[in-house]
Design a protein around this motif. Structure first.
Motif, PDB file in Angstrom:
ATOM      1  N   HIS A 127       0.837  -1.201   0.000  1.00  0.00           N
ATOM      2  CA  HIS A 127       0.000   0.000   0.000  1.00  0.00           C
ATOM      3  C   HIS A 127       0.871   1.250   0.000  1.00  0.00           C
ATOM      4  CE1 HIS A 127       1.185  -0.406   4.205  1.00  0.00           C
ATOM      5  NE2 HIS A 127       0.918   0.878   4.351  1.00  0.00           N
ATOM      6  N   VAL A 161      -1.993  -2.177  -3.993  1.00  0.00           N
ATOM      7  CA  VAL A 161      -3.413  -2.353  -3.650  1.00  0.00           C
ATOM      8  C   VAL A 161      -4.337  -1.413  -4.427  1.00  0.00           C
ATOM      9  CG1 VAL A 161      -2.880  -3.236  -1.337  1.00  0.00           C
ATOM     10  CG2 VAL A 161      -3.384  -0.788  -1.633  1.00  0.00           C
ATOM     11  N   GLN A 162      -3.811  -0.275  -4.874  1.00  0.00           N
ATOM     12  CA  GLN A 162      -4.678   0.691  -5.562  1.00  0.00           C
ATOM     13  C   GLN A 162      -5.260   0.117  -6.868  1.00  0.00           C
ATOM     14  OE1 GLN A 162      -2.041   4.005  -6.115  1.00  0.00           O
ATOM     15  NE2 GLN A 162      -0.990   3.071  -7.854  1.00  0.00           N
ATOM     16  N   ASP A 166      -8.499   1.226  -3.710  1.00  0.00           N
ATOM     17  CA  ASP A 166      -7.678   2.303  -3.142  1.00  0.00           C
ATOM     18  C   ASP A 166      -7.658   2.224  -1.625  1.00  0.00           C
ATOM     19  OD1 ASP A 166      -7.218   3.393  -5.567  1.00  0.00           O
ATOM     20  OD2 ASP A 166      -8.568   5.120  -5.311  1.00  0.00           O
ATOM     21  N   ASP A 167      -6.520   2.511  -1.066  1.00  0.00           N
ATOM     22  CA  ASP A 167      -6.425   2.570   0.392  1.00  0.00           C
ATOM     23  C   ASP A 167      -6.896   3.954   0.840  1.00  0.00           C
ATOM     24  OD1 ASP A 167      -5.864   2.003   3.001  1.00  0.00           O
ATOM     25  OD2 ASP A 167      -3.710   2.364   2.813  1.00  0.00           O
ATOM     26  N   ASN A 168      -8.190   4.186   0.674  1.00  0.00           N
ATOM     27  CA  ASN A 168      -8.748   5.518   0.897  1.00  0.00           C
ATOM     28  C   ASN A 168     -10.226   5.396   1.225  1.00  0.00           C
ATOM     29  OD1 ASN A 168     -10.245   7.981  -0.054  1.00  0.00           O
ATOM     30  ND2 ASN A 168      -8.163   8.707  -0.439  1.00  0.00           N
ATOM     31  N   PHE A 172     -12.269   3.874  -1.998  1.00  0.00           N
ATOM     32  CA  PHE A 172     -11.964   2.434  -1.992  1.00  0.00           C
ATOM     33  C   PHE A 172     -12.920   1.616  -2.853  1.00  0.00           C
ATOM     34  CE2 PHE A 172     -15.218   0.294   0.569  1.00  0.00           C
ATOM     35  CZ  PHE A 172     -15.871   1.364   1.142  1.00  0.00           C
ATOM     36  N   GLY A 193     -11.971  -3.240   1.821  1.00  0.00           N
ATOM     37  CA  GLY A 193     -10.581  -3.080   1.388  1.00  0.00           C
ATOM     38  C   GLY A 193      -9.685  -4.304   1.586  1.00  0.00           C
ATOM     39  N   TRP A 197      -7.884  -6.687  -1.293  1.00  0.00           N
ATOM     40  CA  TRP A 197      -6.432  -6.882  -1.465  1.00  0.00           C
ATOM     41  C   TRP A 197      -6.092  -8.367  -1.443  1.00  0.00           C
ATOM     42  CZ3 TRP A 197      -4.945  -2.736   2.782  1.00  0.00           C
ATOM     43  CH2 TRP A 197      -5.468  -1.491   2.391  1.00  0.00           C
ATOM     44  N   ARG A 226      -1.012  -2.954   7.283  1.00  0.00           N
ATOM     45  CA  ARG A 226      -2.328  -3.225   6.689  1.00  0.00           C
ATOM     46  C   ARG A 226      -2.193  -4.299   5.597  1.00  0.00           C
ATOM     47  NH1 ARG A 226      -3.189   2.934   5.336  1.00  0.00           N
ATOM     48  NH2 ARG A 226      -1.870   2.951   7.175  1.00  0.00           N
ATOM     49  N   PHE A 272     -10.285   3.512   9.900  1.00  0.00           N
ATOM     50  CA  PHE A 272     -10.212   2.699   8.683  1.00  0.00           C
ATOM     51  C   PHE A 272     -11.432   1.793   8.526  1.00  0.00           C
ATOM     52  CE2 PHE A 272      -5.829   3.373  10.281  1.00  0.00           C
ATOM     53  CZ  PHE A 272      -5.316   4.125   9.236  1.00  0.00           C
ATOM     54  N   TRP A 275     -11.646  -0.828   5.636  1.00  0.00           N
ATOM     55  CA  TRP A 275     -10.817  -2.042   5.537  1.00  0.00           C
ATOM     56  C   TRP A 275     -11.642  -3.286   5.849  1.00  0.00           C
ATOM     57  CZ3 TRP A 275      -5.866  -0.513   8.810  1.00  0.00           C
ATOM     58  CH2 TRP A 275      -5.098   0.402   8.085  1.00  0.00           C
TER      59      TRP A 275
END
Ligand code: GTR
Length: 388
Positions: A127, A161-162, A166-168, A172, A193, A197, A226, A272, A275
């Motif tokens: 990530h 991972v994006q 997305d790690d957002n 995501f 998330g 992944w 993560r 998060f 996730w």
């Protein structure tokens, strides 16, 4: 007066062993219906599927298995990279379902001196900045020391991972969820998330299976923090991985949630939420109600190898809780699979790795990170396990 929020919040996190609450953990050796689990069949056909299901429903959400098609396109093939020591393959993994598709880029280096012999492989789920997995090697990062792995005769792969999710918190959904599996978004136990992944890592394995340069039977999935949470979720479900490696995965990864040491379920759900599956929210400040704890994730990897790495100054990830999960989870390796390996009751001293057959642990000195020291330990462990 003024309330100093940072200070107030900090007081909530416990870093003292004496203040860990007393807790009792769900038992991997008793089924939900109360059946004692003592044979390999009980484990494989009753308890392990039940545990995976509990993690799906309460922690990470499902990882959908259905897809309509998958293609692998090598978009860049370069022989003689790394001073002639490696071959670079950049591969686009295109997955389609119900008329939609998603592309994930896999970067792979294989050792050239073992041409025509498949090499064991390490896959990193990352990530961090994509620079860390730079295929051009203009940037060389210890986070993914590809040269070191090649030197030691391993193939090395990574994806960001994006490409899958997305790690957002805001975006995501934009990749796999909206494109391939939109129905998951409406489910309280749907993929989010970390599940996305893990799905990506499984697609990387699908690629390895058909690449003659790679020995997919000797594949390790590695993630940091993560990414380590996602690596454990991958290895727990997908039995194709020979080794699962969690580097400092902490809360929601290797650490026992009930210890509430360092990062807590409440805190991770606040920062998060994307996730985990929606149901996980129920366990904020309510860890004792969880039908699982993280030692059961590690147990689900048995009899395959599992490596948990901690860092001494990474108290946020609860190094002791990470070790305890491995210790308790690996009882399945020992009692169900009769492996003659017993980890010590207490974590080992700093910089003293334990590599006992399929069980690995080290506590590295220093801060939260994935470093060349961590990788060197993973390679030593794999050499020993694979008898290389
Ligand atoms: C932190 C988070 C941890 C861990 C870490 C990381 O902010 O609280 O759970 O995942 O990030 O990924 O480095």
């Amino acid at each position: 007066g003024t309330i100093h929020l940072a200070t107030a919040q900090h007081a909530v996190f416990n870093y003292e062993e004496a203040k860990v609450p007393s807790y009792s953990l769900p038992d991997p050796f008793v089924s939900t219906k109360g059946k004692p689990i003592s044979s390999i069949d009980d484990w494989n056909f009753v308890r392990r599927p039940e545990i995976i299901r509990l993690f799906e429903d309460h922690v990470y959400g499902q990882v959908p298995k259905d897809l309509d098609g998958m293609t692998f396109t090598t978009v860049n093939l370069q022989k003689d990279v790394m001073d002639g020591r490696a071959v670079l393959k950049e591969v686009d993994v295109l997955v389609s379902r119900k008329g939609n598709s998603l592309t994930m880029r896999l970067t792979v280096f294989v050792p050239s001196r073992t041409a025509n012999t498949p090499s064991p492989v390490f896959l990193l789920i990352t990530h961090r900045s994509p620079d860390n997995i730079d295929p051009t090697r203009m940037v060389k990062s210890d986070f993914w020391p590809a040269e070191m792995l090649i030197e030691r005769g391993y193939a090395v792969a990574a994806f960001h991972v994006q490409d899958v999710s997305d790690d957002n918190k805001e975006t995501f959904r934009e990749d796999i969820l909206e494109t391939l599996y939109p129905e998951q978004l409406a489910m309280a136990n749907g993929m989010r998330g970390l599940g996305a992944w893990a799905w990506g890592a499984m697609r990387a394995m699908d690629y390895f299976v058909q690449d003659p340069d790679i020995d997919e039977k000797r594949a390790a999935v590695v993630g940091h923090s993560r990414g380590g949470k996602a690596a454990l979720w991958t290895g727990a479900q997908d039995t194709r991985w020979a080794i699962t490696i969690s580097n400092e995965s902490g809360c929601g990864g290797a650490a026992l949630s009930r210890r509430r040491f360092g990062e807590t379920v409440t805190r991770i759900n606040t920062n998060f939420p994307y996730w985990f599956t929606d149901n996980f929210e129920r366990y904020s400040d309510n860890e004792d109600a969880l039908p699982v704890d993280q030692h059961m994730l590690i147990a689900s990897i048995a009899p395959r190898a599992v490596y948990v790495a901690s860092a001494q100054d990474d108290q946020w990830a609860d190094p002791r809780g990470e070790y305890l999960s491995l210790l308790l989870g690996s009882r399945v390796h020992k009692s169900i699979y009769n492996f003659p390996y017993a980890l010590p009751d207490e974590p080992p001293a700093v910089n003293n790795p334990i590599h006992l057959g399929p069980l690995g642990y080290h506590m590295r000195e220093g801060a939260h990170n994935l470093t060349a020291v961590d990788w060197a330990n993973f390679l030593d462990f794999a050499d020993k396990l694979y008898q290389r």
